[in-house]
Scaffold this motif. Structure first.
Motif, PDB file in Angstrom:
ATOM      1  N   ALA A   1       9.700 -16.560  -3.433  1.00  0.00           N
ATOM      2  CA  ALA A   1       8.574 -17.495  -3.500  1.00  0.00           C
ATOM      3  C   ALA A   1       7.284 -16.822  -3.055  1.00  0.00           C
ATOM      4  O   ALA A   1       6.231 -16.980  -3.680  1.00  0.00           O
ATOM      5  CB  ALA A   1       8.862 -18.722  -2.640  1.00  0.00           C
ATOM      6  N   ARG A   2       7.332 -16.038  -1.990  1.00  0.00           N
ATOM      7  CA  ARG A   2       6.125 -15.375  -1.500  1.00  0.00           C
ATOM      8  C   ARG A   2       5.606 -14.356  -2.507  1.00  0.00           C
ATOM      9  O   ARG A   2       4.397 -14.232  -2.719  1.00  0.00           O
ATOM     10  CB  ARG A   2       6.404 -14.698  -0.150  1.00  0.00           C
ATOM     11  N   SER A   3       6.497 -13.631  -3.154  1.00  0.00           N
ATOM     12  CA  SER A   3       6.064 -12.638  -4.139  1.00  0.00           C
ATOM     13  C   SER A   3       5.428 -13.303  -5.350  1.00  0.00           C
ATOM     14  O   SER A   3       4.457 -12.798  -5.912  1.00  0.00           O
ATOM     15  CB  SER A   3       7.238 -11.759  -4.572  1.00  0.00           C
ATOM     16  N   MET A   4       5.948 -14.466  -5.750  1.00  0.00           N
ATOM     17  CA  MET A   4       5.355 -15.174  -6.878  1.00  0.00           C
ATOM     18  C   MET A   4       3.998 -15.756  -6.513  1.00  0.00           C
ATOM     19  O   MET A   4       3.056 -15.734  -7.314  1.00  0.00           O
ATOM     20  CB  MET A   4       6.310 -16.258  -7.372  1.00  0.00           C
TER      21      MET A   4
ATOM     22  N   LEU B   1       6.504 -32.622   1.367  1.00  0.00           N
ATOM     23  CA  LEU B   1       5.850 -31.524   0.670  1.00  0.00           C
ATOM     24  C   LEU B   1       6.935 -30.720  -0.047  1.00  0.00           C
ATOM     25  O   LEU B   1       7.916 -30.324   0.574  1.00  0.00           O
ATOM     26  CB  LEU B   1       5.102 -30.619   1.648  1.00  0.00           C
ATOM     27  N   ALA B   2       6.759 -30.505  -1.335  1.00  0.00           N
ATOM     28  CA  ALA B   2       7.764 -29.760  -2.092  1.00  0.00           C
ATOM     29  C   ALA B   2       7.080 -28.730  -2.981  1.00  0.00           C
ATOM     30  O   ALA B   2       5.971 -28.960  -3.475  1.00  0.00           O
ATOM     31  CB  ALA B   2       8.612 -30.701  -2.943  1.00  0.00           C
ATOM     32  N   GLU B   3       7.747 -27.589  -3.150  1.00  0.00           N
ATOM     33  CA  GLU B   3       7.260 -26.507  -4.001  1.00  0.00           C
ATOM     34  C   GLU B   3       8.419 -26.010  -4.859  1.00  0.00           C
ATOM     35  O   GLU B   3       9.516 -25.787  -4.347  1.00  0.00           O
ATOM     36  CB  GLU B   3       6.720 -25.359  -3.147  1.00  0.00           C
ATOM     37  N   PHE B   4       8.143 -25.839  -6.140  1.00  0.00           N
ATOM     38  CA  PHE B   4       9.164 -25.383  -7.087  1.00  0.00           C
ATOM     39  C   PHE B   4       8.597 -24.226  -7.902  1.00  0.00           C
ATOM     40  O   PHE B   4       7.481 -24.311  -8.416  1.00  0.00           O
ATOM     41  CB  PHE B   4       9.580 -26.524  -8.019  1.00  0.00           C
ATOM     42  N   TYR B   5       9.399 -23.170  -8.043  1.00  0.00           N
ATOM     43  CA  TYR B   5       8.956 -21.960  -8.729  1.00  0.00           C
ATOM     44  C   TYR B   5       9.817 -21.703  -9.964  1.00  0.00           C
ATOM     45  O   TYR B   5      11.043 -21.808  -9.893  1.00  0.00           O
ATOM     46  CB  TYR B   5       9.049 -20.746  -7.797  1.00  0.00           C
ATOM     47  N   TRP B   6       9.140 -21.341 -11.042  1.00  0.00           N
ATOM     48  CA  TRP B   6       9.835 -21.038 -12.303  1.00  0.00           C
ATOM     49  C   TRP B   6       9.591 -19.600 -12.740  1.00  0.00           C
ATOM     50  O   TRP B   6       8.524 -19.039 -12.507  1.00  0.00           O
ATOM     51  CB  TRP B   6       9.324 -21.950 -13.414  1.00  0.00           C
ATOM     52  N   ARG B   7      10.599 -19.032 -13.363  1.00  0.00           N
ATOM     53  CA  ARG B   7      10.470 -17.718 -13.992  1.00  0.00           C
ATOM     54  C   ARG B   7      11.201 -17.772 -15.335  1.00  0.00           C
ATOM     55  O   ARG B   7      12.371 -18.168 -15.382  1.00  0.00           O
ATOM     56  CB  ARG B   7      11.051 -16.621 -13.094  1.00  0.00           C
ATOM     57  N   ALA B   8      10.486 -17.431 -16.396  1.00  0.00           N
ATOM     58  CA  ALA B   8      11.055 -17.440 -17.755  1.00  0.00           C
ATOM     59  C   ALA B   8      11.700 -18.787 -18.085  1.00  0.00           C
ATOM     60  O   ALA B   8      12.751 -18.852 -18.714  1.00  0.00           O
ATOM     61  CB  ALA B   8      12.065 -16.309 -17.913  1.00  0.00           C
ATOM     62  N   GLY B   9      11.073 -19.866 -17.630  1.00  0.00           N
ATOM     63  CA  GLY B   9      11.547 -21.199 -17.949  1.00  0.00           C
ATOM     64  C   GLY B   9      12.664 -21.723 -17.079  1.00  0.00           C
ATOM     65  O   GLY B   9      13.165 -22.829 -17.324  1.00  0.00           O
ATOM     66  N   HIS B  10      13.060 -20.967 -16.053  1.00  0.00           N
ATOM     67  CA  HIS B  10      14.169 -21.379 -15.194  1.00  0.00           C
ATOM     68  C   HIS B  10      13.673 -21.580 -13.759  1.00  0.00           C
ATOM     69  O   HIS B  10      12.860 -20.803 -13.255  1.00  0.00           O
ATOM     70  CB  HIS B  10      15.280 -20.332 -15.194  1.00  0.00           C
ATOM     71  N   LEU B  11      14.196 -22.617 -13.104  1.00  0.00           N
ATOM     72  CA  LEU B  11      13.888 -22.840 -11.696  1.00  0.00           C
ATOM     73  C   LEU B  11      14.560 -21.750 -10.863  1.00  0.00           C
ATOM     74  O   LEU B  11      15.780 -21.564 -10.942  1.00  0.00           O
ATOM     75  CB  LEU B  11      14.405 -24.216 -11.269  1.00  0.00           C
ATOM     76  N   VAL B  12      13.769 -21.024 -10.063  1.00  0.00           N
ATOM     77  CA  VAL B  12      14.328 -19.913  -9.287  1.00  0.00           C
ATOM     78  C   VAL B  12      14.216 -20.122  -7.791  1.00  0.00           C
ATOM     79  O   VAL B  12      14.925 -19.469  -7.016  1.00  0.00           O
ATOM     80  CB  VAL B  12      13.668 -18.567  -9.681  1.00  0.00           C
ATOM     81  N   SER B  13      13.330 -21.032  -7.346  1.00  0.00           N
ATOM     82  CA  SER B  13      13.213 -21.268  -5.907  1.00  0.00           C
ATOM     83  C   SER B  13      12.616 -22.653  -5.686  1.00  0.00           C
ATOM     84  O   SER B  13      11.789 -23.124  -6.477  1.00  0.00           O
ATOM     85  CB  SER B  13      12.328 -20.214  -5.238  1.00  0.00           C
ATOM     86  N   ALA B  14      13.056 -23.314  -4.623  1.00  0.00           N
ATOM     87  CA  ALA B  14      12.557 -24.649  -4.291  1.00  0.00           C
ATOM     88  C   ALA B  14      12.466 -24.789  -2.783  1.00  0.00           C
ATOM     89  O   ALA B  14      13.269 -24.216  -2.039  1.00  0.00           O
ATOM     90  CB  ALA B  14      13.473 -25.725  -4.862  1.00  0.00           C
ATOM     91  N   ARG B  15      11.488 -25.560  -2.357  1.00  0.00           N
ATOM     92  CA  ARG B  15      11.355 -25.868  -0.934  1.00  0.00           C
ATOM     93  C   ARG B  15      10.944 -27.327  -0.789  1.00  0.00           C
ATOM     94  O   ARG B  15      10.069 -27.812  -1.513  1.00  0.00           O
ATOM     95  CB  ARG B  15      10.304 -24.982  -0.267  1.00  0.00           C
TER      96      ARG B  15
ATOM     97  N   ILE C   1      15.764 -23.181  -1.105  1.00  0.00           N
ATOM     98  CA  ILE C   1      16.888 -22.717  -1.917  1.00  0.00           C
ATOM     99  C   ILE C   1      16.378 -21.772  -2.993  1.00  0.00           C
ATOM    100  O   ILE C   1      15.420 -22.093  -3.699  1.00  0.00           O
ATOM    101  CB  ILE C   1      17.620 -23.905  -2.576  1.00  0.00           C
ATOM    102  N   ASP C   2      16.993 -20.609  -3.088  1.00  0.00           N
ATOM    103  CA  ASP C   2      16.791 -19.718  -4.223  1.00  0.00           C
ATOM    104  C   ASP C   2      17.972 -19.900  -5.172  1.00  0.00           C
ATOM    105  O   ASP C   2      19.131 -19.953  -4.730  1.00  0.00           O
ATOM    106  CB  ASP C   2      16.695 -18.258  -3.773  1.00  0.00           C
ATOM    107  N   TYR C   3      17.665 -20.000  -6.470  1.00  0.00           N
ATOM    108  CA  TYR C   3      18.672 -20.317  -7.470  1.00  0.00           C
ATOM    109  C   TYR C   3      19.054 -19.092  -8.306  1.00  0.00           C
ATOM    110  O   TYR C   3      18.252 -18.187  -8.514  1.00  0.00           O
ATOM    111  CB  TYR C   3      18.138 -21.380  -8.436  1.00  0.00           C
ATOM    112  N   ALA C   4      20.274 -19.139  -8.805  1.00  0.00           N
ATOM    113  CA  ALA C   4      20.746 -18.187  -9.818  1.00  0.00           C
ATOM    114  C   ALA C   4      21.644 -18.975 -10.764  1.00  0.00           C
ATOM    115  O   ALA C   4      22.679 -19.504 -10.330  1.00  0.00           O
ATOM    116  CB  ALA C   4      21.512 -17.023  -9.188  1.00  0.00           C
ATOM    117  N   GLY C   5      21.224 -19.109 -12.016  1.00  0.00           N
ATOM    118  CA  GLY C   5      22.015 -19.873 -12.966  1.00  0.00           C
ATOM    119  C   GLY C   5      22.177 -21.327 -12.600  1.00  0.00           C
ATOM    120  O   GLY C   5      23.209 -21.937 -12.907  1.00  0.00           O
TER     121      GLY C   5
END
Length: 205
Positions: A41-44, A92-106, A135-139
């Motif tokens: 999340a920090r890198s994004m 407060l919630a934050e959601f991060y996407w990469r290539a159309g996929h959710l990869v991290s949430a807080r 949570i960081d996601y994979a698949g």
């Protein structure tokens, strides 16, 4: 249609967003500005200077109003931020996407300690973090999980349950972001299924 609580909700939302913006505000209210333990999340977020934002107001999710900000880079969704204000706290919630996929949430749940109307106008709103899930996601499954800043076991039933809950909310907000800005006097609201952890259909009322 006009709503009597809209002006008050907008005022509290503005105060909530200002609490997240800038060193002075963070000094007065450090908890909501704590950096995520997720390096992903920090890198994004480091690339956010290239992103463009849009906002949707969401009625019915929280008593005092909800703001949803979507960040895109060249049209591709990168992040969604949610600020939901209640009468005794906020989410407060934050959601991060990469290539159309959710990869991290807080998701952080903040407690005021008392009803918001009991806090004097000249006093800073007290904010205590009562729950902080990252949570960081994979698949679609939790790859890493932190609870209140401490690493947890991502393969537990609790971690998978939280991953599903946050994933449903993230997907709902993503679909909200595809809707056009609402017409004058109209606010987006979930038309069905918030009780199941997601919104299947948004309506403008």
């Amino acid at each position: 249609m006009g709503h009597p609580n809209t002006a008050r909700a907008m005022a509290w939302l503005l105060a909530g967003l200002l609490a997240l913006a800038g060193p002075a505000a963070l000094a007065a209210s450090p908890a909501p500005g704590d950096p995520s333990p997720s390096g992903l999340a920090r890198s994004m977020d480091a690339d956010r200077v290239r992103w463009h934002s849009s906002e949707r107001m969401l009625r019915g999710y929280a008593a005092e109003g909800t703001s949803v900000t979507l960040w895109r880079e060249r049209g591709q969704l990168r992040k969604i931020e949610l600020t939901a204000l209640g009468e005794r706290g906020r989410v407060l919630a934050e959601f991060y996407w990469r290539a159309g996929h959710l990869v991290s949430a807080r998701e952080r749940r903040i407690d005021y300690g008392r009803h918001i109307m009991e806090i004097p106008a000249d006093q800073a709103t007290p904010m205590s973090v009562v729950q902080d899930d990252v949570i960081d996601y994979a698949g679609g499954l939790p790859r890493l999980w932190w609870r209140d800043g401490n690493p947890g076991q991502p393969r537990t039933a609790e971690a998978r349950s939280r991953a599903r809950e946050l994933g449903r909310l993230a997907d709902s907000l993503r679909r909200l972001g595809t809707l056009p800005p609402p017409a004058k006097g109209c606010e987006w609201q979930c038309g069905a299924d918030w009780d199941t952890g997601h919104c299947a259909r948004f309506v403008c009322r």
